[in-house]
Design a protein around this motif. Structure first.
Motif, mmCIF file in Angstrom:
data_model
loop_
_atom_site.group_PDB
_atom_site.id
_atom_site.type_symbol
_atom_site.label_atom_id
_atom_site.label_comp_id
_atom_site.label_asym_id
_atom_site.label_seq_id
_atom_site.Cartn_x
_atom_site.Cartn_y
_atom_site.Cartn_z
ATOM 1 N N LEU A 1 0.381 -1.345 0.111
ATOM 2 C CA LEU A 1 -0.263 0.320 -0.073
ATOM 3 C C LEU A 1 0.838 1.495 -0.287
ATOM 4 C CD1 LEU A 1 -2.635 0.703 0.706
ATOM 5 C CD2 LEU A 1 -2.598 1.312 2.511
ATOM 6 N N ILE B 1 -5.467 7.298 5.911
ATOM 7 C CA ILE B 1 -6.262 5.714 5.396
ATOM 8 C C ILE B 1 -7.802 5.162 5.679
ATOM 9 C CG2 ILE B 1 -5.024 3.152 5.005
ATOM 10 C CD1 ILE B 1 -3.346 4.905 3.326
ATOM 11 N N ASP C 1 -9.225 1.564 6.348
ATOM 12 C CA ASP C 1 -9.321 0.020 6.438
ATOM 13 C C ASP C 1 -10.580 -0.248 7.185
ATOM 14 O OD1 ASP C 1 -8.267 -2.173 7.131
ATOM 15 O OD2 ASP C 1 -7.497 -1.885 9.357
ATOM 16 N N GLY D 1 -5.305 6.229 0.866
ATOM 17 C CA GLY D 1 -5.209 4.158 0.328
ATOM 18 C C GLY D 1 -6.213 3.615 1.380
ATOM 19 N N VAL D 2 -6.777 2.634 1.114
ATOM 20 C CA VAL D 2 -7.424 2.442 1.225
ATOM 21 C C VAL D 2 -7.334 0.499 1.600
ATOM 22 C CG1 VAL D 2 -9.776 0.636 1.243
ATOM 23 C CG2 VAL D 2 -10.205 3.166 0.569
ATOM 24 N N MET D 3 -6.996 0.092 3.249
ATOM 25 C CA MET D 3 -6.901 -1.883 3.079
ATOM 26 C C MET D 3 -7.960 -2.150 3.600
ATOM 27 S SD MET D 3 -4.581 -3.871 3.621
ATOM 28 C CE MET D 3 -2.645 -2.679 4.086
ATOM 29 N N ILE E 1 -14.521 0.929 -2.447
ATOM 30 C CA ILE E 1 -13.066 1.135 -2.095
ATOM 31 C C ILE E 1 -12.819 2.488 -4.004
ATOM 32 C CG2 ILE E 1 -11.399 -0.116 -2.798
ATOM 33 C CD1 ILE E 1 -11.468 -2.393 -1.339
ATOM 34 N N ARG E 2 -13.564 2.023 -4.209
ATOM 35 C CA ARG E 2 -13.059 2.812 -5.264
ATOM 36 C C ARG E 2 -13.521 4.131 -5.372
ATOM 37 N NH1 ARG E 2 -12.475 6.802 -8.128
ATOM 38 N NH2 ARG E 2 -12.541 7.278 -10.578
ATOM 39 N N LEU F 1 -11.540 6.324 -2.928
ATOM 40 C CA LEU F 1 -10.095 6.612 -3.114
ATOM 41 C C LEU F 1 -9.982 8.331 -3.321
ATOM 42 C CD1 LEU F 1 -8.248 3.424 -4.166
ATOM 43 C CD2 LEU F 1 -7.640 4.455 -2.173
ATOM 44 N N ARG G 1 -4.042 4.682 -3.422
ATOM 45 C CA ARG G 1 -3.904 3.037 -3.812
ATOM 46 C C ARG G 1 -4.433 2.468 -2.908
ATOM 47 N NH1 ARG G 1 1.982 2.191 -5.925
ATOM 48 N NH2 ARG G 1 2.261 0.299 -4.566
ATOM 49 N N ALA G 2 -4.733 0.795 -3.158
ATOM 50 C CA ALA G 2 -5.787 0.473 -2.443
ATOM 51 C C ALA G 2 -4.941 -1.567 -1.992
ATOM 52 C CB ALA G 2 -6.978 0.090 -2.238
ATOM 53 N N ARG H 1 -4.841 0.579 -7.771
ATOM 54 C CA ARG H 1 -4.336 1.484 -8.582
ATOM 55 C C ARG H 1 -5.571 2.407 -9.211
ATOM 56 N NH1 ARG H 1 1.357 1.923 -10.132
ATOM 57 N NH2 ARG H 1 1.620 -0.454 -9.717
#
Length: 224
Positions: free
Chosen positions: A35, A43, A45, A111-113, A131-132, A135, A140-141, A223
């Motif tokens: 990530l 970020i 999570d 960022g996403v985790m 997630i999209r 961001l 980035r994820a 990404r």
């Protein structure tokens, strides 16, 4: 589904250490490295559970960044809050809620985790769209989860391990039903190639699935 994780929350970390021989910690550090969180980053999570991964992320973005952990399980977040209270210098906050219906605006995160969460959502495609949505441009994820091995020998080894080790150990702590579910969820989960396709359909410019631990686990790198 939330009730399942409410039941496992108190023993989740200890069982992860026992059943993976501690290797889950290595896989999570690999996810963080992929990530590439930087100081000052924001970020999210998703499906943060007891926040072991959120803590790793917060260490990377401090002091001016922020990590927002999201989970639907009240019991898991109780464990997360206790973990965060032991490290008050870390920039952590938590939201209890459905990952597919978050009160977060578009572009809320650098960022996403998501670790061991995409497989448990009603729709992997919907999870990738979330997630999209979260961001910012150039964000980035990384998604860490079990993988369905393409090699028959590895697939059989995974099934045997789940049936002969994971479920019996879970039975000893009265969690057999919760961990029996694990094999079923992996069997219906999208393959690495399918995850890449779903991610591109969700709008990601880069979607690469990296096998981990001989293909037993996988890291999906995303990404914009």
């Amino acid at each position: 589904m939330f009730r399942l994780f409410d039941r496992t929350a108190r023993t989740y970390d200890r069982l992860n250490d026992l059943l993976s021989l501690g290797l889950h910690r290595l896989w999570k550090r690999q996810a963080v490295a992929l990530l590439q969180p930087r100081p000052g980053a924001r970020i999210v999570d998703l499906c943060c559970g007891t926040a072991d991964l959120a803590v790793l992320l917060a260490e990377q973005v401090r002091p001016h960044g922020r990590v927002i952990g999201v989970d639907g399980s009240a019991a898991a977040l109780q464990q997360a809050l206790q973990r965060a209270a032991e490290r008050p210098w870390l920039p952590l906050e938590f939201i209890q809620g459905d990952v597919l219906a978050l009160p977060l605006p578009p572009g809320a995160a650098d960022g996403v985790m998501m670790a061991y969460g995409l497989r448990n959502l009603p729709s992997a495609a919907a999870g990738l769209r979330v997630i999209r949505h979260l961001l910012r441009p150039h964000g980035r994820a990384v998604v860490l989860d079990f993988n369905r091995p393409s090699r028959p020998l590895w697939a059989q080894a995974q099934r045997s391990y789940l049936q002969r080790v994971v479920v019996p150990v879970a039975r000893m702590v009265d969690l057999e039903a919760e961990y029996t579910y694990l094999e079923r969820s992996i069997a219906t989960f999208a393959t690495g190639t399918e995850q890449e396709t779903l991610a591109r359909q969700a709008g990601f410019a880069v979607a690469r699935h990296h096998p981990v631990a001989g293909g037993l686990m996988g890291l999906l790198e995303l990404r914009l």
